[in-house]
Design a protein around this motif. Sequence first.
Motif, PDB file in Angstrom:
ATOM      1  N   VAL A   6       0.870  -1.174   0.000  1.00 17.54           N
ATOM      2  CA  VAL A   6       0.000   0.000   0.000  1.00 17.54           C
ATOM      3  C   VAL A   6       0.905   1.222   0.000  1.00 17.54           C
ATOM      4  CG1 VAL A   6      -1.700   1.348   1.283  1.00 17.54           C
ATOM      5  CG2 VAL A   6      -1.883  -1.148   1.195  1.00 17.54           C
ATOM      6  N   PHE A   7       0.828   2.022  -1.049  1.00 18.18           N
ATOM      7  CA  PHE A   7       1.701   3.173  -1.175  1.00 18.18           C
ATOM      8  C   PHE A   7       1.104   4.377  -0.463  1.00 18.18           C
ATOM      9  CE2 PHE A   7       2.787   0.542  -4.839  1.00 18.18           C
ATOM     10  CZ  PHE A   7       4.163   0.474  -4.693  1.00 18.18           C
ATOM     11  N   PRO A   8       1.902   5.104   0.309  1.00 18.67           N
ATOM     12  CA  PRO A   8       1.394   6.293   1.000  1.00 18.67           C
ATOM     13  C   PRO A   8       1.103   7.421   0.032  1.00 18.67           C
ATOM     14  CG  PRO A   8       3.773   6.130   1.267  1.00 18.67           C
ATOM     15  CD  PRO A   8       3.327   4.866   0.586  1.00 18.67           C
ATOM     16  N   LEU A   9       0.118   8.213   0.356  1.00 19.69           N
ATOM     17  CA  LEU A   9      -0.269   9.340  -0.484  1.00 19.69           C
ATOM     18  C   LEU A   9       0.605  10.543  -0.133  1.00 19.69           C
ATOM     19  CD1 LEU A   9      -2.238  10.533  -2.577  1.00 19.69           C
ATOM     20  CD2 LEU A   9      -3.703  11.199  -0.661  1.00 19.69           C
ATOM     21  N   THR A  10       1.797  10.604  -0.710  1.00 23.50           N
ATOM     22  CA  THR A  10       2.702  11.733  -0.513  1.00 23.50           C
ATOM     23  C   THR A  10       3.379  12.050  -1.843  1.00 23.50           C
ATOM     24  OG1 THR A  10       4.544  10.274   0.122  1.00 23.50           O
ATOM     25  CG2 THR A  10       3.176  11.149   1.907  1.00 23.50           C
ATOM     26  N   LEU A  11       3.717  13.320  -2.013  1.00 26.90           N
ATOM     27  CA  LEU A  11       4.465  13.711  -3.201  1.00 26.90           C
ATOM     28  C   LEU A  11       5.913  13.281  -3.041  1.00 26.90           C
ATOM     29  CD1 LEU A  11       3.052  17.310  -3.772  1.00 26.90           C
ATOM     30  CD2 LEU A  11       2.283  15.161  -4.795  1.00 26.90           C
TER      31      LEU A  11
END
Length: 296
Positions: free
Chosen positions: A235-240
Motif C-alpha cells: 500500500v503506497f502512501p499518499l505523498t508527493l
Amino acid sequence: MSVPTVARKDFEDAVRSQMLWSMTGLLVGLIVLIYGAVRYFEGSAPADELAAILALPMQVIVPLAALIVGYMAIVGERRSGSIKILLSLPPTREDVVAGKLLGRAGVVATAVLAAFAVALVLGLVLFGEVAVGELFGLAVATLLLGFAFVGIAVGFSAAVASRGRAMAGVVGTYLVFLGFWDVFVGGIYRFATGAFPPGIIPMDGRIEPWALALQRLNPMEAYGVVASGLMDQQVFPLTLQFPIGVNVVGNEPLEDVVIGEVPFYLSEWFSAVVLLAWFVVPVALGYLRFRNADLG
C-alpha cells in the motif's frame, strides 16, 4: 465519569449536527462508486485487489474528514461562549479535552466502520467473494489513520483561540505531510551525511535507518507501512515524491535498504505506535496551552 459524559454529549451533538451522517455518507458513497465502477468496467476483480483499491481513496478522504470533524471541537465552544457553561459543571478542562477527543474519534470510527461494512456487503453482492482478512486489515489501518488526524485537529483546537488559527494549523500540517515531509527529511539527511538520500527505483545505495524512521513519523507513511503489513500487499502512501527526499517504497526487504541491522523502530508494529502517538501527543500539547488559557 466526566470524560465519558463529555464524549457521549459530543458524539450526540455530532449526530444532531449531521456531522456523522455527512462523513458516513461520503465514505459509503465513495465505496459504492468504486465498487460499481469496477463491476461496470471490469466485470470482476480478485477480492484482495479490490480491497487494496480502497487504500488510496481512504488516504484522501479520511484524513481530511477527520481534520474537519476535529478542528472546531474546542475552539468552537470558545467562540460560542458555551465553554464557560461547560466548565461551570463538574467537567474540568482536562475532562473537556479528553472527552472531545474521544467523541470526535467515535464519529470517525463509526463512519469508517460503516463504510467497510458496506464494502463487505457489496463485495458479496457484486462479486460473490470478499477478502475478509485484507478488508479487515485495511479497516484497522484506516481507523488508526483517522484517529491520528483527529488527534492533530483536536490538539490545534485546544491550543488556539480562533477558528482561523485552528483551520490554518490543520491545513498547514496536512500539506506538510502530503508534500513537504520527505523534502524536510532529505534536508536533514543532507546536513547529517553530506549527501541526499539514495533512490531505490532502481536501488542505488543504502540509507541510514534513522532517516527512514523520520520518514515514517509522517502518519501517511506510517499508514502505508501498517496497511501493507496487515493486508500482506503493498500500500503506497499518499505523498508527493521528490528527488531529494527519502523515497523508500516498494517490496524491497529492509535488510537490503538500510545500513547495518534493521532496528526495532522500523518494524510494522512501531508504525502503528506512531499513529497512536499522533492521536495522543498533539492533544496533550494542546491541553498544555488550553489549561491556562484565558477564556474571557
